[in-house]
Design an enzyme around this catalytic site. Structure first.
Site, PDB file in Angstrom:
ATOM      1  N   ASP A  14      21.767  68.802  60.471  1.00  0.00           N
ATOM      2  CA  ASP A  14      21.340  68.883  61.872  1.00  0.00           C
ATOM      3  C   ASP A  14      22.034  70.048  62.565  1.00  0.00           C
ATOM      4  O   ASP A  14      23.269  70.148  62.546  1.00  0.00           O
ATOM      5  CB  ASP A  14      21.694  67.585  62.613  1.00  0.00           C
ATOM      6  CG  ASP A  14      20.829  66.419  62.187  1.00  0.00           C
ATOM      7  OD1 ASP A  14      19.732  66.657  61.660  1.00  0.00           O
ATOM      8  OD2 ASP A  14      21.259  65.264  62.390  1.00  0.00           O
ATOM      9  N   ARG A  29      18.500  83.563  73.378  1.00  0.00           N
ATOM     10  CA  ARG A  29      19.910  83.597  72.998  1.00  0.00           C
ATOM     11  C   ARG A  29      20.495  82.200  73.131  1.00  0.00           C
ATOM     12  O   ARG A  29      20.440  81.581  74.192  1.00  0.00           O
ATOM     13  CB  ARG A  29      20.681  84.571  73.883  1.00  0.00           C
ATOM     14  CG  ARG A  29      20.111  85.991  73.888  1.00  0.00           C
ATOM     15  CD  ARG A  29      20.240  86.651  72.522  1.00  0.00           C
ATOM     16  NE  ARG A  29      19.664  88.006  72.520  1.00  0.00           N
ATOM     17  CZ  ARG A  29      19.604  88.781  71.460  1.00  0.00           C
ATOM     18  NH1 ARG A  29      20.079  88.346  70.299  1.00  0.00           N
ATOM     19  NH2 ARG A  29      19.063  89.977  71.541  1.00  0.00           N
ATOM     20  N   ARG A  90      16.542  69.498  53.621  1.00  0.00           N
ATOM     21  CA  ARG A  90      15.925  70.020  54.841  1.00  0.00           C
ATOM     22  C   ARG A  90      16.958  70.263  55.944  1.00  0.00           C
ATOM     23  O   ARG A  90      18.105  69.795  55.874  1.00  0.00           O
ATOM     24  CB  ARG A  90      14.856  69.054  55.348  1.00  0.00           C
ATOM     25  CG  ARG A  90      15.405  67.723  55.784  1.00  0.00           C
ATOM     26  CD  ARG A  90      14.322  66.781  56.236  1.00  0.00           C
ATOM     27  NE  ARG A  90      14.903  65.494  56.604  1.00  0.00           N
ATOM     28  CZ  ARG A  90      14.454  64.715  57.572  1.00  0.00           C
ATOM     29  NH1 ARG A  90      13.406  65.086  58.276  1.00  0.00           N
ATOM     30  NH2 ARG A  90      15.027  63.559  57.835  1.00  0.00           N
ATOM     31  N   GLU A 193       6.275  52.598  67.382  1.00  0.00           N
ATOM     32  CA  GLU A 193       5.937  52.159  66.034  1.00  0.00           C
ATOM     33  C   GLU A 193       5.337  50.752  66.049  1.00  0.00           C
ATOM     34  O   GLU A 193       4.391  50.459  65.310  1.00  0.00           O
ATOM     35  CB  GLU A 193       7.187  52.191  65.154  1.00  0.00           C
ATOM     36  CG  GLU A 193       7.698  53.601  64.871  1.00  0.00           C
ATOM     37  CD  GLU A 193       9.134  53.620  64.405  1.00  0.00           C
ATOM     38  OE1 GLU A 193       9.590  54.695  63.993  1.00  0.00           O
ATOM     39  OE2 GLU A 193       9.810  52.565  64.469  1.00  0.00           O
ATOM     40  N   ASP A 259      19.767  54.667  65.405  1.00  0.00           N
ATOM     41  CA  ASP A 259      20.716  54.571  64.293  1.00  0.00           C
ATOM     42  C   ASP A 259      21.999  53.873  64.737  1.00  0.00           C
ATOM     43  O   ASP A 259      22.594  53.105  63.960  1.00  0.00           O
ATOM     44  CB  ASP A 259      21.040  55.965  63.758  1.00  0.00           C
ATOM     45  CG  ASP A 259      19.831  56.629  63.108  1.00  0.00           C
ATOM     46  OD1 ASP A 259      18.973  55.905  62.578  1.00  0.00           O
ATOM     47  OD2 ASP A 259      19.744  57.868  63.157  1.00  0.00           O
ATOM     48  N   ARG A 296      24.739  63.476  68.819  1.00  0.00           N
ATOM     49  CA  ARG A 296      25.953  62.677  68.652  1.00  0.00           C
ATOM     50  C   ARG A 296      25.606  61.199  68.740  1.00  0.00           C
ATOM     51  O   ARG A 296      24.680  60.792  69.440  1.00  0.00           O
ATOM     52  CB  ARG A 296      26.994  63.052  69.697  1.00  0.00           C
ATOM     53  CG  ARG A 296      27.603  64.425  69.477  1.00  0.00           C
ATOM     54  CD  ARG A 296      28.578  64.757  70.583  1.00  0.00           C
ATOM     55  NE  ARG A 296      29.648  63.782  70.667  1.00  0.00           N
ATOM     56  CZ  ARG A 296      30.462  63.649  71.721  1.00  0.00           C
ATOM     57  NH1 ARG A 296      30.297  64.430  72.776  1.00  0.00           N
ATOM     58  NH2 ARG A 296      31.411  62.747  71.719  1.00  0.00           N
TER      59      ARG A 296
END
Length: 315
Positions: A14, A29, A90, A193, A259, A296
């Site tokens: 990540d 930038r 990935r 979902e 998570d 985080r």
């Protein structure tokens, strides 16, 4: 304490950064990027460690980016078992627009797996399934994995009297819709979902509870958890249903909340807590996670402080 194994088949490195404004055309930038090991199961293991628990994280990694991921994992101190992925690990990119605070996330697919690759991975997974333990399968399936892989993992876990917690999307949802996944210990879905699986809107907490309970009674899982964002999370069993409210906190980023929930819930379950308490501890961890920046995860002090702000009630 019940041992915990997390499985991350499609991890990511990540990359988080920020820029003044996101718009097409000119070079944008960015600030110095932050690199973290990512992917559902890895995030669950990292959040569990932050909350005072421990798990073994099984991770499929490959290529040069897999080497980067392994180095990042080594710096975390997590117990890790790395298996070989058939291609390049990935990356994912998250960019904060400074002017608005909006977060833009770019997620890549991961390497293609063959049947031989999958068979080898299954063999290595079987070597580390903890006897009588909890196994967390979290995150997307890599390309090539069968939609019903969770059902195959349930069968593997049953040989070790282990219980499977599934938090996923995409391919596994299609298998759930087709009735090809059953026997889970816990299934967790977010609101979008759940509505996709239900093929209808679930506007109220009671609607979510009814649908979650229908999945339990259909044999999909012993416990179904449906997240409803700021409204909290529903937990349903065959006869009982509970709602844990989300804490009223400033939201900096919703990334990592799911998570963190699974980490708090699984840690409590591994410690023998009652299911309403598991739900509450998961909700406190999720509420803590939205207070942190970018990708985080939760912080232990916040999760413990917010526990009383995530009350549980029957619904």
């Amino acid at each position: 304490m019940t041992p915990v194994l997390t499985i991350t088949l499609n991890p990511a490195v990540d990359l988080d950064t920020s820029t003044a404004e996101v718009r097409p055309g000119p070079k944008l930038r960015c600030s110095t990027p932050r690199l973290d090991p990512g992917g559902g199961g890895l995030n669950v293991s990292r959040a569990m460690a932050e909350l005072g628990g421990e798990s073994l994280a099984l991770v499929a990694a490959g290529g040069g980016m897999g080497v980067v991921l392994a180095k990042l994992l080594a710096s975390t101190g997590l117990p890790v078992r790395i298996i070989e992925a058939p291609g390049e690990t990935r990356q994912s990119v998250a960019v904060i627009e400074d002017e608005t605070g909006k977060q833009f996330r770019f997620i890549f697919p991961g390497p293609q797996w063959s049947e031989n690759d999958i068979a080898k991975a299954e063999s290595e997974i079987a070597e580390v399934i903890p006897e009588g333990g909890l196994v967390v399968l979290s995150g997307s399936h890599p390309p090539g994995f069968p939609d019903d892989f969770p059902a195959r993992l349930v069968a593997m876990c049953s040989k070790f009297r282990a219980r499977l917690i599934l938090d996923t999307s995409g391919a596994a949802l299609r298998a759930l819709q087709a009735g090809r996944i059953a026997g889970l210990e816990v299934l967790r879905l977010d609101h979008e979902e759940a509505e996709e699986l239900a093929a209808r809107a679930l506007p109220t907490a009671r609607d979510s509870a009814d649908f979650a309970q229908s999945l339990v009674r259909g044999g999909v899982a012993r416990v179904v958890v449906l997240a409803r964002g700021a409204d909290g999370s529903i937990l349903a069993m065959d006869r009982d249903r509970w709602l844990s409210h989300a804490a009223d906190v400033p939201v900096r980023s919703k990334t990592g909340a799911g998570d963190s929930f699974v980490a708090g819930f699984t840690l409590a379950l591994s410690q023998g807590a009652a299911l309403p308490d598991c739900l509450q501890r998961g909700m406190a961890a999720a509420s803590a996670a939205v207070m942190t920046e970018a990708t985080r995860l939760c912080e232990r002090a916040d999760a413990e402080r917010l526990l009383a702000d995530c009350p549980v009630e029957r619904i």
